[in-house]
Design a protein around this motif. Structure first.
Motif, short mmCIF file in Angstrom:
data_model
loop_
_atom_site.label_atom_id
_atom_site.label_comp_id
_atom_site.label_asym_id
_atom_site.label_seq_id
_atom_site.Cartn_x
_atom_site.Cartn_y
_atom_site.Cartn_z
N PHE A 296 10.29 9.36 8.99
CA PHE A 296 9.64 8.20 9.47
C PHE A 296 9.94 8.27 11.33
N LEU A 297 11.30 8.86 11.41
CA LEU A 297 11.38 8.90 12.98
C LEU A 297 11.25 10.16 13.52
N GLU A 298 10.68 11.30 12.61
CA GLU A 298 10.61 12.53 13.05
C GLU A 298 9.49 12.98 14.43
N ASP A 299 8.41 12.26 14.06
CA ASP A 299 7.45 12.43 15.16
C ASP A 299 7.37 11.38 16.22
N THR B 179 0.74 -1.14 0.03
CA THR B 179 0.01 0.04 -0.05
C THR B 179 0.82 1.40 -0.07
N ALA B 180 0.62 2.18 -0.76
CA ALA B 180 1.15 3.24 -0.96
C ALA B 180 0.92 4.40 0.61
N ASP C 23 12.82 1.93 1.22
CA ASP C 23 13.42 1.94 -0.11
C ASP C 23 12.47 2.28 -1.22
N THR C 24 11.06 1.69 -0.88
CA THR C 24 10.03 1.66 -1.98
C THR C 24 8.81 2.62 -1.64
N ALA C 25 8.99 3.04 -0.58
CA ALA C 25 7.87 3.96 -0.05
C ALA C 25 6.40 3.36 -0.14
N GLU D 131 17.14 8.88 -0.92
CA GLU D 131 15.83 8.88 -0.85
C GLU D 131 15.28 7.96 0.45
N GLU D 132 16.15 6.69 0.38
CA GLU D 132 15.78 5.74 1.58
C GLU D 132 16.35 6.43 2.91
#
Length: 882
Positions: A498-501, A4-5, A690-692, A490-491
């Motif tokens: 992802f780790l910001e929040d 899933t995107a 890697d693929t989002a 990009e990865e």
């Protein structure tokens, strides 16, 4: 498994999460170079750039009209491509000198230093000499560094002044009339002390100050120096980069001079370099008796005064320089960032990276105070192994109500046993990726690469001051593998977003031993102990924050917890801490321990305060050899752990029932990670950096452990949530049905081209192409294998496995692009084949084969190796690489 995107903020991260880069200008680029370079930076996935003039550029070009016009062009191009700009504030580094413009026509702002020497009285007299004043810190830069630092390439001293003198053992000062110059010159001075009332063999010392008349470096004690710096450097650069987000200062440098007569036979070596000097220090609490203790004292009273001296000294430097810069930036609506001297760089021990200098004499050491002047935190990292920089930077930011940091990542030759400036043209994309992931997991928001080069930097001009090829190589954009960098950048940006929040789960505080560093002689025990704790905690998967004494106040302790701006902690570690500044801190720590907090210590059984040695706390002591064992025995197993060490895991709590987890297998072997059981049912949702895309969620029943299988250097990121049901989730399976084994070795029949235009030749795949006649080839090595009459054994997917590679690799099968890998092992799912397979591998190596032999640097084939190093094979099932 379905995918899933994921949200746009994860698929296309903001610039603040993207890799930044210095852009080295070894000469003025052409406008076309600028256009092509900015377009390539955008293609690569960078988010921020900083133009930096280097030593190969003539000083006359720096901040010239042509230089500033090119900066304006870069500013416009960056905005056009959606890149942000920070303004690097120097020519080279050593922020403050402005390529010599700060002190031009202002000699009183040049660096001025305090020197000292001592001797024994004979018949009431002694003649003392200070000579051979030298700094070895810049020797690795060679003559270019001397020409950069000094007009004419050599330091010349003048404006000599007697500051004072006294008797070492008693702190008794001498009268000014008892100390006279008998000679002064550009190399040193001779001082005569006359004290007929003192007995023979009385040890006396003298303190003198002098200005380096040829130096381009400033006196950081003077606010006027920073004001002139902003006027002559900041103002024109901001005009050239009007939309820049911040100025970036770099490593303000205080000389680090040594001299003949510095120790004069005394046993003390309390301060190893000259101090910057201004007479205003005499009006801020420092007197000659304090200097006697600071330089020559060996008892506790002297140690306390040494700490007093350095506290006053550093506060004046920080306020005069960083404070002035910050006020200017605030007035001009722009941020201030950058980093000071970090002597731990490249490792964990506080003075382990640059142990030959006394870092206390430079603007630094009190990193928490320096960070109070910044709007964004930056730290410095050297080479490509785990180190302190990221967790320290994040800790500094959290102490000031911010989070995370930027880590400047540079390369020296020291890691590979070559001169520093030779750098690492042999750096692989795999090693770079691993280091960037480590930084992000340890608290970095982004990495700042040091550096991108101009395209002609590898063709040096003999008239240049320095050889740009060996200016802290590599120039990342000149590496053959740079074309493969966008996926990596990009990865890493997605990992950061992802780790910001959320809030990191850290209940351990590691105390920064500032007072011990200020008081100490040479390298105090705390510097080593701190590094051992910091590394052992990280490797054990015990997440922690570094705190300083100023965060510990009367209202911070409650029921065995320290409640600080930077977090809440039930454990505090004192690494060989013998002294704190405030006796009240000892009372607070005692209360913390008595109310249930865990107080761990090593190296010193007793901790006192600087100005009240009668106040103390005591406790059981851990030796350095026991630190790892104590950590294992003290802290429970984490929620998620990798078999063996090191642990490279971080957890962010978004809500009480939702965690974000990032885990990295920082090894060359397959490993497993175990998620501990919990009483609730949980859902594990993998976000692929890697693929989002998100993989199908996995349902983990209550009281059930879950095992993850990690390939070498695999990064995995998950959301872990507590649930009351498991709709549309895949349950944990205890057994997996595997196909019948199949393995076809591909050791023969390969042909090779050293670039697309070269003639194909047979090649072995058990060793690199350097050992087969291509030892000087850098670029794209093309491996081709034709398989005819290939019989597919099963309907299950087949994998092409590359057990060992040196370089990045792209796979094409029957003309179709299949995928690529940046790691030194790879596996690809093969398309459904016909009877004929044409396998083509494009391997990008480094540029080391081309550049290092030109410098007569011997290349070890075990290190400088490119291409396939073990025979590939076709395999069915999950691609396990053996």
């Amino acid at each position: 498994m379905t995918t899933t995107a994921l949200p746009d903020w994860f698929q296309t991260p903001e610039n603040r999460f993207r890799t930044a880069a210095f852009w080295f200008w070894h000469h003025l680029p052409t406008p076309q170079m600028c256009r092509e370079a900015i377009a390539d930076m955008k293609r690569a996935g960078l988010g921020c750039i900083l133009v930096q003039a280097r030593l190969a550029m003539p000083l006359s070009d720096y901040l010239s009209p042509d230089y500033l016009a090119l900066c304006r062009l870069v500013s416009d191009l960056a905005e056009e491509h959606g890149l942000t700009i920070q303004i690097y504030d120097e020519y080279g580094w050593m922020s403050g000198h402005g390529g010599g413009r700060t002190v031009q026509d202002a000699d009183h702002l040049r660096e001025r230093h305090l020197f000292w020497t001592s001797g024994l009285l004979r018949k009431g007299q002694v003649t003392l000499r200070i000579s051979d004043i030298n700094t070895t810190f810049l020797d690795f830069l060679g003559p270019a560094g001397r020409r950069w630092t000094y007009d004419g390439g050599e330091p010349r001293w003048g404006l000599w002044q007697i500051v004072g003198g006294g008797i070492i053992s008693s702190r008794t000062t001498l009268q000014p009339s008892q100390i006279t110059f008998s000679e002064t010159d550009e190399a040193g001075c001779t001082v005569q002390i006359t004290a007929p009332d003192l007995p023979d063999d009385t040890q006396v010392a003298v303190f003198v100050a002098a200005t380096c008349l040829t130096s381009r470096l400033i006196n950081y004690l003077l606010p006027e120096a920073a004001e002139r710096f902003t006027d002559r450097v900041y103002a024109p650069l901001q005009d050239a980069f009007p939309k820049a987000e911040a100025f970036f200062f770099d490593h303000p440098y205080a000389g680090f001079y040594t001299w003949n007569g510095q120790n004069s036979g005394t046993e003390a070596d309390a301060i190893r370099n000259s101090l910057l000097w201004d007479d205003s220090l005499l009006h801020t609490g420092i007197n000659c008796a304090d200097l006697l203790d600071a330089v020559y004292g060996t008892d506790l009273q002297a140690a306390s005064r040494r700490a007093d001296v350095f506290e006053i000294y550093s506060r004046q430097m920080h306020q005069a320089f960083f404070g002035t810069l910050r006020r200017w930036c605030d007035a001009h609506d722009i941020g201030l960032t950058g980093h000071e001297l970090l002597p731990h760089v490249g490792g964990w021990k506080l003075l382990g990276g640059l142990g030959s200098i006394d870092a206390r004499v430079a603007p630094g050491v009190d990193y928490f105070e320096v960070d109070s002047f910044r709007t964004q935190t930056v730290t410095d990292a050297a080479d490509y192994r785990p180190q302190l920089s990221s967790i320290l930077g994040d800790s500094l930011a959290r102490a000031h109500g911010r989070t995370r940091c930027t880590v400047e990542q540079y390369s020296t030759g020291r890691e590979a046993g070559r001169p520093s400036l030779y750098g690492q043209w042999d750096l692989s994309l795999s090693r770079l990726r691993a280091q960037m992931i480590r930084h992000i997991l340890q608290g970095a928001r982004r990495v700042l690469l040091h550096a991108l080069f101009l395209p002609d930097a590898i063709h040096p001009n003999p008239s240049h001051q320095s050889d740009p090829r060996f200016d802290f190589a590599p120039g990342f954009n000149l590496q053959p593998w740079w074309d493969d960098a966008p996926d990596l950048l990009e990865e890493v940006a997605r990992l950061s977003a992802f780790l910001e929040d959320g809030t990191p789960i850290r209940s351990v505080a590691l105390f920064y031993p500032l007072e011990d560093l200020r008081e100490g002689n040479n390298i105090p025990d705390c510097a080593v102990h701190f590094g051992l704790w910091a590394e052992a905690l990280m490797d054990a998967g015990v997440e922690y924050t570094i705190i300083d004494e100023r965060q510990i106040r009367e209202d911070t302790v409650c029921n065995g917890w320290l409640h600080l701006v930077s977090g809440q902690f039930d454990t505090l570690i004192l690494p060989a801490v013998t002294v704190v500044r405030d006796p009240q801190t000892l009372s607070i720590l005692q209360e913390f321990s008595c109310t249930g907090g865990r107080l761990l210590r090593s190296g010193a059984a007793v901790t006192t305060s600087r100005n009240d040695r009668t106040r103390r706390i005591e406790g059981p002591v851990t030796t350095t050899s026991e630190i790892t064992r104590l950590i294992k025995e003290t802290f429970p197993p984490p929620l998620l752990s990798i078999e063996g060490q090191p642990q490279r895991i971080t957890l962010q709590k978004l809500t009480p029932s939702l965690l974000r987890i990032a885990i990295f297998n920082d090894s060359d072997q397959e490993r497993t990670a175990r998620l501990a059981p919990a009483p609730q049912e949980r859902v594990l949702l993998e976000w692929r950096c890697d693929t989002a895309v998100a993989m199908s969620p996995v349902f983990v029943p209550a009281n059930t452990a879950f095992t993850l299988f990690l390939m070498p250097r695999q990064l995995s990121t998950f959301e872990l949530s507590v649930t009351t049901a498991a709709p549309h989730c895949f349950p944990v399976k205890n057994k997996v049905s595997l196909p019948a084994p199949y393995k076809k070795m591909l050791e023969n029949g390969w042909i090779f081209q050293a670039g697309p235009e070269s003639r194909p030749v047979p090649i072995a795949v058990e060793c690199g192409w350097e050992q087969q006649g291509f030892e000087h080839f850098s670029g794209i090595g093309i491996y081709t294998l034709h398989l005819s009459n290939f019989k597919r054994p099963h309907k299950e997917p087949l994998h092409l496995v590359l057990p060992k590679i040196a370089g990045t690799v792209k796979l094409f099968v029957n003309g179709a692009y299949i995928g690529k890998s940046t790691e030194n092992r790879a596996s690809f799912i093969l398309p459904t084949p016909n009877k004929y397979l044409k396998i083509i591998l494009h391997v990008h190596n480094t540029i080391a084969n081309t550049l290092y032999p030109a410098m007569d640097l011997s290349l070890d084939p075990k290190i400088f190796t490119s291409g396939l190093l073990n025979p590939p094979y076709i395999w069915n099932g999950i691609a396990q690489i053996k």
